[in-house]
Design a protein around this motif. Sequence first.
Motif, short mmCIF file in Angstrom:
data_model
loop_
_atom_site.label_atom_id
_atom_site.label_comp_id
_atom_site.label_asym_id
_atom_site.label_seq_id
_atom_site.Cartn_x
_atom_site.Cartn_y
_atom_site.Cartn_z
N ASP A 1 0.72 -1.37 0.05
CA ASP A 1 -0.08 -0.02 0.05
C ASP A 1 0.88 1.14 -0.13
OD1 ASP A 1 -2.27 -1.60 -0.09
OD2 ASP A 1 -2.66 -1.29 2.09
N PHE A 2 1.98 1.36 0.78
CA PHE A 2 2.91 2.58 1.03
C PHE A 2 3.44 2.80 -0.35
CE2 PHE A 2 3.48 2.00 5.77
CZ PHE A 2 2.04 2.48 5.81
N LEU A 3 3.93 1.84 -0.89
CA LEU A 3 4.61 1.49 -2.35
C LEU A 3 3.86 2.32 -3.36
CD1 LEU A 3 6.85 -1.43 -2.33
CD2 LEU A 3 7.83 1.05 -1.80
N SER A 4 2.39 1.89 -3.37
CA SER A 4 1.45 2.14 -4.06
C SER A 4 1.14 3.84 -4.02
CB SER A 4 0.04 1.54 -4.03
OG SER A 4 -0.03 0.10 -4.24
N ILE A 5 1.11 4.16 -2.82
CA ILE A 5 0.93 5.67 -2.45
C ILE A 5 2.22 6.34 -3.27
CG2 ILE A 5 0.76 7.33 -0.76
CD1 ILE A 5 -0.72 5.38 0.82
N ALA A 6 3.38 5.93 -2.84
CA ALA A 6 4.72 6.53 -3.41
C ALA A 6 4.56 6.64 -5.07
CB ALA A 6 5.72 5.68 -2.87
N ASP A 7 4.16 5.54 -5.50
CA ASP A 7 4.14 5.38 -6.93
C ASP A 7 3.04 6.63 -7.46
OD1 ASP A 7 5.94 3.46 -7.29
OD2 ASP A 7 4.49 1.83 -7.48
N ALA A 8 1.95 6.59 -7.03
CA ALA A 8 0.99 7.59 -7.50
C ALA A 8 1.36 9.00 -7.24
CB ALA A 8 -0.47 7.30 -6.57
N ALA A 9 2.20 9.22 -6.27
CA ALA A 9 2.82 10.62 -6.11
C ALA A 9 4.10 10.97 -6.85
CB ALA A 9 3.13 10.62 -4.68
N GLY A 10 4.49 9.77 -7.61
CA GLY A 10 5.47 10.06 -8.60
C GLY A 10 6.85 10.09 -7.68
N LEU A 11 6.95 9.27 -6.80
CA LEU A 11 8.20 9.28 -5.92
C LEU A 11 9.14 8.05 -6.29
CD1 LEU A 11 6.73 10.24 -2.16
CD2 LEU A 11 7.37 11.81 -4.32
N GLU A 12 10.44 8.17 -6.36
CA GLU A 12 11.48 7.13 -6.60
C GLU A 12 12.01 6.75 -5.59
OE1 GLU A 12 13.52 4.00 -8.07
OE2 GLU A 12 11.87 5.04 -9.03
N HIS A 13 12.39 7.79 -4.61
CA HIS A 13 12.85 7.59 -3.28
C HIS A 13 12.32 8.60 -2.52
CE1 HIS A 13 16.36 5.88 -6.11
NE2 HIS A 13 16.27 4.99 -5.03
N PHE A 14 12.35 8.05 -1.01
CA PHE A 14 11.32 8.83 -0.21
C PHE A 14 11.72 8.40 1.36
CE2 PHE A 14 9.12 5.14 -1.74
CZ PHE A 14 8.73 4.54 -0.65
N ALA A 15 11.62 9.57 2.23
CA ALA A 15 11.72 9.16 3.56
C ALA A 15 10.40 8.71 4.11
CB ALA A 15 12.14 10.42 4.33
N TYR A 16 10.36 8.18 5.33
CA TYR A 16 9.17 7.76 5.92
C TYR A 16 9.48 7.88 7.24
CZ TYR A 16 5.56 4.49 7.75
OH TYR A 16 4.32 4.24 8.46
N TYR A 17 8.14 8.51 7.93
CA TYR A 17 8.17 8.53 9.50
C TYR A 17 6.71 7.99 9.92
CZ TYR A 17 6.47 10.67 14.09
OH TYR A 17 6.04 10.84 15.13
N GLY A 18 6.53 7.12 10.97
CA GLY A 18 5.36 6.73 11.28
C GLY A 18 5.64 6.69 12.96
N TYR A 19 4.47 6.40 13.67
CA TYR A 19 4.36 6.60 15.17
C TYR A 19 3.53 5.53 15.52
CZ TYR A 19 4.53 8.16 19.95
OH TYR A 19 4.93 8.12 21.34
N SER A 20 4.31 4.53 16.53
CA SER A 20 3.34 3.30 17.03
C SER A 20 3.13 2.31 16.12
CB SER A 20 1.88 3.79 17.54
OG SER A 20 1.35 2.93 18.48
N TRP A 21 2.15 1.87 15.74
CA TRP A 21 2.06 0.58 14.91
C TRP A 21 2.55 1.03 13.51
CZ3 TRP A 21 -1.26 -0.11 10.68
CH2 TRP A 21 -2.43 0.70 10.56
N LEU A 22 2.29 2.36 13.24
CA LEU A 22 2.65 2.83 11.82
C LEU A 22 4.32 2.98 11.74
CD1 LEU A 22 -0.23 5.71 11.36
CD2 LEU A 22 0.08 3.13 9.97
#
Length: 287
Positions: free
Chosen positions: A89-110
């Motif tokens: 799911d996260f990669l699908s979101i990155a693809d739709a936003a046109g991101l090749e490389h990206f950082a990620y921040y999540g809290y708790s179970w995320l």
Amino acid sequence: MIQVELHDGNSIDVMIRGEGPALLLPVNPIPMEGAQAEEMRKWGADPALGYTLIQALGAKYRVVAFDYEGHVLQAPKPDTLTPDNIASDFLSIADAAGLEHFAYYGYSWLALSGFQLAIRTERLAALVMGGFPPINGPYEQMLKVTEATHRMSVDAQNQNQNNPNPEKQTGEDIDWSNVEVSMNEKQTRQFATLYRHLRQFDDRQAQARLTCPRLCFAGSEDKIAYGEKWGNVLVDIASPLIHQEEELRQAGWDVRVLDGLDHTGAMQAKYVLPILMPWLDVNLSEQ
């Protein structure tokens, strides 16, 4: 704002703000209002947390924000909320936003979801985990909690007493001795499914699969005691960061412990941003 189809065919709204290095941010971009906001404040949560983070981070980064927790409560994935599917799911979101490389921040179970993403892709430029330890994570304890929660939701449904109100689940630091389960059976089953799939996960062994810069943080008082209905389970987030700090640093993690803060306290923007933004500035400077 764009819509992205996820692994189960349901779509999620995604907000894109700012320019610069890309950051995936699983937060609600729209401040809560009314009774829902008051309920969150009751438990020490900020109804505008996601909005505040986006406003600040969007001044320097291309923030791709999406309320994944809110989405799975509205469109439960009782049998498919697995680490593989979350990463997809996260990669699908990155693809739709046109991101090749990206950082990620999540809290708790995320946060643990970000860990699972990081060991499944080479596209991650940086990983920040808040409120969940990268080593010695409480997977067994959370499995017990989520399975107990699921049993209670089934009992309530069978007794026609269940009144689903997923908004009340947003405040995390609550009295688990007295709270009633308000999620329905499908909502609770999906989190049990997630932790069942992590039952055999070895987070120490997985460290070798992480290649990007990484930061973890938690409040020094982040220990959630669940009541008798949950088997008197203690979910200790703080201790691994405190007692295994050197091991974490040797494994490549930057570590921050926020003195005196519990699980809900350490997720607030006024504590997160002073840690997150300077660290991202350094680790995303060449992208």
